[in-house]
Design an enzyme around this catalytic site. Structure first.
Site, PDB file in Angstrom:
ATOM      1  N   ASP A   9       0.683  -1.341  -0.010  1.00 46.12           N
ATOM      2  CA  ASP A   9       0.005  -0.039   0.082  1.00 46.12           C
ATOM      3  C   ASP A   9       0.922   1.149   0.012  1.00 46.12           C
ATOM      4  O   ASP A   9       1.608   1.404   1.035  1.00 46.12           O
ATOM      5  CB  ASP A   9      -0.971  -0.215   1.354  1.00 46.12           C
ATOM      6  CG  ASP A   9      -1.727   1.323   1.343  1.00 46.12           C
ATOM      7  OD1 ASP A   9      -2.409   1.358   2.502  1.00 46.12           O
ATOM      8  OD2 ASP A   9      -1.687   2.029   0.731  1.00 46.12           O
ATOM      9  N   LYS A  70       2.920  11.400  -3.517  1.00 41.37           N
ATOM     10  CA  LYS A  70       1.833  10.721  -4.148  1.00 41.37           C
ATOM     11  C   LYS A  70       0.913  11.760  -4.933  1.00 41.37           C
ATOM     12  O   LYS A  70       0.384  11.368  -6.039  1.00 41.37           O
ATOM     13  CB  LYS A  70       1.144   9.847  -3.305  1.00 41.37           C
ATOM     14  CG  LYS A  70      -0.026   8.828  -3.879  1.00 41.37           C
ATOM     15  CD  LYS A  70      -0.642   7.902  -2.849  1.00 41.37           C
ATOM     16  CE  LYS A  70      -1.526   7.281  -3.250  1.00 41.37           C
ATOM     17  NZ  LYS A  70      -2.119   6.327  -2.385  1.00 41.37           N
ATOM     18  N   GLU A 147      -7.030   0.773  -4.840  1.00 41.21           N
ATOM     19  CA  GLU A 147      -7.103   0.639  -3.197  1.00 41.21           C
ATOM     20  C   GLU A 147      -8.545  -0.062  -2.642  1.00 41.21           C
ATOM     21  O   GLU A 147      -8.487  -0.847  -1.994  1.00 41.21           O
ATOM     22  CB  GLU A 147      -6.779   2.032  -2.561  1.00 41.21           C
ATOM     23  CG  GLU A 147      -5.447   2.396  -2.567  1.00 41.21           C
ATOM     24  CD  GLU A 147      -4.943   3.674  -2.698  1.00 41.21           C
ATOM     25  OE1 GLU A 147      -3.880   3.965  -2.971  1.00 41.21           O
ATOM     26  OE2 GLU A 147      -5.772   4.462  -2.269  1.00 41.21           O
ATOM     27  N   ASP A 169     -12.702   5.644   2.685  1.00 36.54           N
ATOM     28  CA  ASP A 169     -11.466   5.660   3.158  1.00 36.54           C
ATOM     29  C   ASP A 169     -10.912   7.127   3.689  1.00 36.54           C
ATOM     30  O   ASP A 169     -11.038   8.057   2.664  1.00 36.54           O
ATOM     31  CB  ASP A 169     -10.541   5.261   1.865  1.00 36.54           C
ATOM     32  CG  ASP A 169      -9.194   5.077   2.544  1.00 36.54           C
ATOM     33  OD1 ASP A 169      -8.345   4.450   1.420  1.00 36.54           O
ATOM     34  OD2 ASP A 169      -8.577   5.471   3.389  1.00 36.54           O
TER      35      ASP A 169
END
Lengths: 557, 209
Positions: A9, A70, A147, A169
């Site tokens: 992850d 990211k 994800e 999330d």
């Protein structure tokens, strides 16, 4: 297999590695670290830092440290790192190298292949960049998966079924909500929405501001203006936030936080869960609005969803779970560690991709909701038979949760704590596990006493229930067995139990020898006996045991 | 033994007092009773056998479980993982007590920065007492193999320190040095249990960039 495939992850704030160990998806850790900060830096001395040490130097060398890369993956930018410049993919590669090293140390084996996760909204370019980063880190990237898909895999969804899954999330710095449709292993992303700059860090900030303002009101100086005090206040706020996830109050104590001339100033404040939720209400509400948007984009109603999953550390906040449940009408799943869920799912995918045998992610959970009977409002009417759930079913155990209650009449002398187990909203329709009274309460108007009821569910399935009246300190507690039906003592052990067990054993052996037609009466008898035992009907069970002996004797051959 | 029972077929009077017939009737009754009792005993025997079998199985299972448990316990005693577990437990214990040690640090800090006033108000013994307490704490930590991470005055080390604030300085000697310890760091047998939170000096030009 000399090298192992791992699941990674690659997060904005933290990264996690996981792998199948004996078929079980397991998070890999080394040196006590499971979450590796996604930070890269170059020390003033020229040393390359990745993970925690890089995070440590950020404040001192912001121009030599890169966080949250990211957010820039796929962009044509060059990021400065000391004297050099790097592409976002190169920075991510350095993070992946660190993650791989941790995995290798944990497994004691080389790691050559990986499955890496990306947000569902990542474009092809962003996915390419991630793939590149993996390759630069020396990994053969078997798959790039979404994800939310990884989360669904961790929960074992979609393998042999057709499901529409909503994944909520909420992490430290970002919020993503997606709806995916899984059918026999094939995944389609129906819609996604999110906020790249919303997460647990913002909740911490709100709490720090609240505490700082309170302190200033009390003492006249603002701790946020002193670097040392602010650092301590921030750490204390983070701990308080975590504490409030399982307690209705958090006491924050920082002695000698500041000095005013020659006087030391102590911080001693209490924050209630309700107050904390007030502070972050608007942020939570915005996540619900984004959830509504994602349903709209997918042209679905909440009732069309099959499952709702909670991912990301901030979903541990009970209010988040409540808001999601209220809005969607589904009880969401959060029993797999929300910080590690995506990595575990990536490990599952790694297993599937290499044809390895994959076991479920096993989590010990409580099978039934536990709570107390209380008075409350339901559909606008007040009634006193409401099930107030304290530990919802499917919560990972061991777990400890507390809730706040009060009295209903003035000068009430005692409260009855009745512990129930079950899913009905009406307490008496559930199973009563035990009860006790907290008496000798101080005379106070109705609704004023603060009675904290704590449920402590330990790994052996025992539930310790305690009730404390905060102003007086009056406390009472009981211990009950958390699950299972209640059977009278004699049916569990003793001579009649031995006869019963012997009869059932013999019957089961006999069943294997009998033909189809002869089996039926025996099977029927065994079933009736089982039912009688479950219902705790001793008399009926005894009668059936005698019948069983007759039948066995006739068929003794 | 053979009995000639043909006389039974002789017609009998209503009130004939026939001792033989009576005796036979009683034997017949007794035989019936005996058959009944034997069948009871046989049933009981059947149940008893089944019971004994079942108990034997239970004992076998229990013995198996005990053996398994013993084997596992034996394994656990043999492994060297217990040392690691002990250290982990100690680290957890330490972390819980760190806020107490932090509090002591704060009091000492205050007292050191206000020595005059403290001495005037409380005499020298308060300061001495606190310092003595701090030494005692260090002693206890040393006994557990725990060391405080050196910070103030040292060069900033990201492997041991977490920088919470950068303070611009002009003196090049101070560049990259820890000016202040916000929270103490500790290590146990070479492994960092908690990083020190520190304030670091940074040369003026770097900050302006």
């Amino acid at each position: 297999m000399s090298s192992t495939v791992i699941g990674i992850d690659l997060g904005t704030t933290n990264s996690v590695a996981a792998a199948l160990i004996d078929g079980k998806p397991t998070v890999l850790e080394s040196g006590g670290e499971r979450l590796i900060p996604s930070v890269v830096g170059l020390s003033p001395g020229g040393e390359l830092l990745t993970g925690t040490p890089a995070k440590h130097q950020y404040v001192v060398s912001p121009d030599r440290t890169i966080k949250s890369v990211k957010r820039q993956m796929g962009q044509e930018v060059l990021l400065p790192l000391g004297g050099r410049t790097c592409t976002p993919a190169e920075i991510s590669a350095l993070i992946l190298r660190k993650v791989t090293a941790v995995a290798r140390e944990s497994l004691g084996r080389p790691v050559g292949q990986a499955v890496i996760t990306v947000p569902a909204y990542f474009t092809d370019i962003q996915r390419q960049a991630t793939l590149q980063a993996g390759e630069m880190a020396g990994l053969e990237v078997l798959r790039i998966i979404n994800e939310p898909t990884a989360a669904a895999l961790a929960y074992g969804l979609g393998q042999q079924s057709h499901e529409k899954v909503l994944v909520y999330d909420l992490g430290g710095g970002t919020f993503d909500v997606s709806i995916v449709e899984i059918e026999n292993g094939v995944v389609e992303v129906l819609a996604t929405a999110g906020n790249n700059h919303l997460g647990g860090d913002d909740f911490d900030e709100r709490l720090v501001d609240h505490l700082g303002a309170q302190f200033r009101k009390q003492h006249g100086t603002d701790p946020r203006e002193d670097a040392q005090a602010l650092a301590r206040l921030t750490a204390a706020a983070e701990n308080a936030k975590i504490h409030l996830s399982s307690h209705p109050f958090a006491r924050i104590r920082e002695p000698f936080l500041l000095t005013a001339g020659d006087r030391p100033l102590n911080l001693d404040l209490e924050v209630s869960r309700i107050r904390f939720i007030d502070l972050i209400e608007d942020l939570l509400q915005s996540t619900i609005e984004l959830t509504a948007k994602v349903l709209e984009d997918a042209a679905l109603q909440a009732r069309d969803l099959d499952r709702v999953l909670l991912v990301g550390g901030s979903t541990r906040i009970p209010a988040v779970r409540e808001m999601v449940t209220d809005f969607l009408g589904h009880s969401p799943h959060g029993e797999i560690n929300p910080d590690e869920c995506v990595a575990l799912g990536a490990a599952v995918q790694a297993g599937l991709a290499t044809g390895a045998g994959v076991d479920m992610v096993l989590v010990d959970v409580n099978p039934y909701s536990l709570g107390v009977r209380s008075l409350g409002r339901s559909f606008g009417l007040v009634h006193n038979d409401l099930m107030s759930v304290i530990i919802p079913r499917n919560t990972a155990i061991p777990v400890s949760r507390s809730e706040l209650y009060s009295t209903t009449s003035d000068n009430q002398k005692e409260v009855r704590i009745q512990v129930y187990q079950g899913e009905s909203k009406i307490a008496s329709k559930n199973i009563l596990l035990g009860e006790f009274a907290l008496d000798d309460l101080p005379p106070l108007p109705a609704g004023e006493p603060e009675i904290v009821v704590t449920f402590d569910y330990d790994i052996d399935g025992m539930v310790h229930v305690s009730a404390v009246e905060r102003s007086s300190g009056r406390e009472k507690e009981i211990t009950i067995k958390g699950t299972g039906e209640k059977m009278p003592e004699s049916t569990v052990s003793g001579p009649s139990a031995a006869r019963r067990k012997a009869a059932v054993r013999k019957a089961k052996k006999l069943l294997q020898e009998l033909g189809e037609h002869e089996r039926r009466p025996l099977e029927g008898l065994l079933k009736s006996l089982e039912l009688a035992e479950k219902q705790g009907n001793q008399q009926q069970a005894d009668t059936l045991v005698e019948d069983l002996w007759e039948l066995l004797y006739e068929n003794r051959g | 033994m053979r009995f000639d029972l043909s006389f039974l077929n002789r017609p009998r009077g209503k009130e004939s007092h026939d001792p033989l017939a009576e005796g036979l009737a009683r034997v017949e009754e007794a035989l019936k009773e005996l058959t009944g009792t034997v069948s009871q005993v046989t049933k009981g025997q059947f149940q008893l056998t089944a019971l004994v079998e079942s108990q034997a199985e239970t004992l076998e299972e229990t013995a198996g479980n005990i053996n398994e448990g013993l084997a596992r316990a034996g394994e656990q005693m043999d492994t060297q993982v217990s040392r690691e577990q002990e250290e982990k437990a100690l680290a957890v214990l330490l972390r819980e007590f760190l806020p107490v040690l932090d509090g002591l640090d704060r009091i000492l800090e205050f007292v050191n920065q206000n020595q005059e006033i403290t001495r005037i108000s409380f005499g020298p013994s308060l300061v001495e007492g606190l310092k003595s307490l701090a030494d005692r704490a260090a002693q206890a930590l040393a006994a557990l193999g725990v060391k405080r991470l050196p910070a103030t005055g040292r060069p900033f080390d990201p492997h041991r320190h977490h920088a919470v604030k950068a303070v611009p300085v002009t003196d090049p000697e101070l560049d990259g040095r820890v000016l202040q310890e916000v929270m103490a760091g500790y290590e146990m047998r070479g492994r960092v249990v908690r990083y020190a939170s520190v304030v670091v000096a940074v040369r003026q030009e770097d900050q302006e960039r």
